[in-house]
Write an enzyme that holds these catalytic residues in place. Structure first.
Site, PDB file in Angstrom:
ATOM      1  CB  SER A 140      -5.129  12.301   6.904  1.00 48.09           C
ATOM      2  OG  SER A 140      -6.008  10.902   6.885  1.00 48.09           O
ATOM      3  CG  ASP A 191      -2.968   9.275   8.149  1.00 48.17           C
ATOM      4  OD1 ASP A 191      -2.806  10.549   8.855  1.00 48.17           O
ATOM      5  OD2 ASP A 191      -3.594   9.225   7.819  1.00 48.17           O
TER       6      ASP A 191
END
Length: 381
Positions: free
Chosen positions: A49, A205
């Protein structure tokens, strides 16, 4: 006296592991800045991320340009330019958060109007998110040199979650050329951001499955002696919450700490077993070593040693569950400064110098806010 940089180089490869956590990632900039100032250059950066974004700027820039480009990125994403000054802290936070939710974050994401037509409105798998990250793609295209990312001196690995199979996938510049799609996939947190398609598969993610991707180092093949700086921007330690507001904050810390403690405990056990197998193999008589089974069993042994310096970011005053969208200039500055000062204090202590049992292959050194924290010891003089 040997310099700190040469001492660190003598421990093997130097690895940075960067958690995901939105605006909290500014702390990682300070950590890198301190390492750079000490002459310590990571040979491998691993991120998820926002950690993948910071990692891409580090690996995708020449060493002398990295801090400038990291600061450039974090300057671009500041989002409190239009929040009036002089407001009480809680009111400024509410105004800034409302601005992020309704208009997005500069150079990062903007609202996707079609997503607000209803939860059942068909957007298509590649656009099913409340926001578009086209601004982030443009930002990274200006800051990340893909040739340097893939052929430079620093290896990079980013983690993403397969939408179809719920499996963690690590994309590694050692094994394949990486593109901006791999970085964007690692940060595609639903339902805010749409999944990213890579080789026909959709990815979200990586923090959904593993927000602290330190296991990549432990499972690497071949394993190597390493000094690992694992930067934790979600603190696993905290007080008991007494209000719903505190519960929401603590819940996020626990969720995105990503079972790091259990991963570490497991890796300690595995590395000690590998050392024991290697030691026992040395005791086997020569005639027994000719048995074909010996080579297979001995292959489970390994004498590599990994020092893991776990840097825990401290909580800032007045933080709450919205801290990961605090892209204010002040919040970014304070987190960067904390990362720098905490890392400098940790480097001064050089915890890897502590004597350890020869059978230990995994040694944990935990620092919170620059102060060393006692951990269940795998260390014995």
């Amino acid at each position: 006296m040997i310099s700190l940089a040469k001492e660190v180089a003598g421990l093997g490869q130097t690895v940075m592991v960067l958690q995901g956590g939105g605006a909290l990632g500014a702390y990682q900039v300070g950590v890198y800045e301190a390492l750079h100032e000490a002459g310590i250059a990571p040979t491998w950066v691993i991120g998820t991320s926002i950690g993948a974004i910071n990692a891409s700027i580090i690996a995708g820039s020449k060493p002398g340009e990295r801090i400038e480009k990291l600061c450039d990125f974090w300057s671009r994403v500041q989002n409190d330019q239009f929040v009036p000054g002089g407001l009480p802290a809680w009111m400024a936070t509410a105004a800034r958060n409302w601005q992020s939710i309704t208009t997005g974050v500069p150079a990062f994401f903007t609202p996707n109007p079609e997503a607000f037509l209803g939860p059942h409105y068909e957007l298509g798998a590649d656009k099913a998110g409340y926001y578009s990250v086209d601004p982030l793609r443009q930002t990274l295209s200006e800051l990340v040199d893909l040739d340097e990312l893939n052929r430079g001196e620093t290896r990079i690995t980013v983690g993403a979650s397969s939408v179809r199979t719920a499996e963690m996938r690590y994309f590694d510049s050692r094994d394949m050329p990486l593109t901006l799609d791999h970085i964007l996939a690692s940060g595609a947190l639903p339902p805010a951001f749409p999944a990213v398609r890579i080789d026909g598969e959709l990815y979200w993610d990586g923090g959904i499955l593993s927000n602290t991707p330190v296991e990549v180092v432990f499972d690497d093949n071949p394993r190597r002696d390493s000094l690992v700086f694992a930067v934790h921007i979600w603190n696993p330690h905290g007080d008991e919450p007494e209000t719903i507001w505190e519960v929401m904050n603590r819940q996020k810390d626990i969720q995105y700490s990503s079972r790091a403690a259990s991963h570490i405990k497991r890796q300690r056990q595995l590395h000690k077993l590998r050392h024991m197998v290697a030691e026992l193999a040395q005791l086997v008589p020569e005639e027994k070593r000719r048995d074909n089974r010996f080579a297979d069993m001995a292959s489970y042994g390994c004498l590599t040693r990994m020092h893991v310096v776990r840097l825990l970011a401290p909580a800032l005053d007045h933080e709450d569950h919205s801290k990961d969208i605090d892209f204010s200039a002040g919040g970014i500055r304070r987190r960067r400064e904390a990362g720098y000062s905490d890392t400098m204090r940790t480097l001064e202590k050089a915890p890897w110098r502590t004597p350890v049992d020869d059978l230990e292959g995994f040694i944990l050194h935990e620092a919170s806010g620059g102060r060393m924290v006692e951990t269940p010891a795998a260390t014995r003089p």
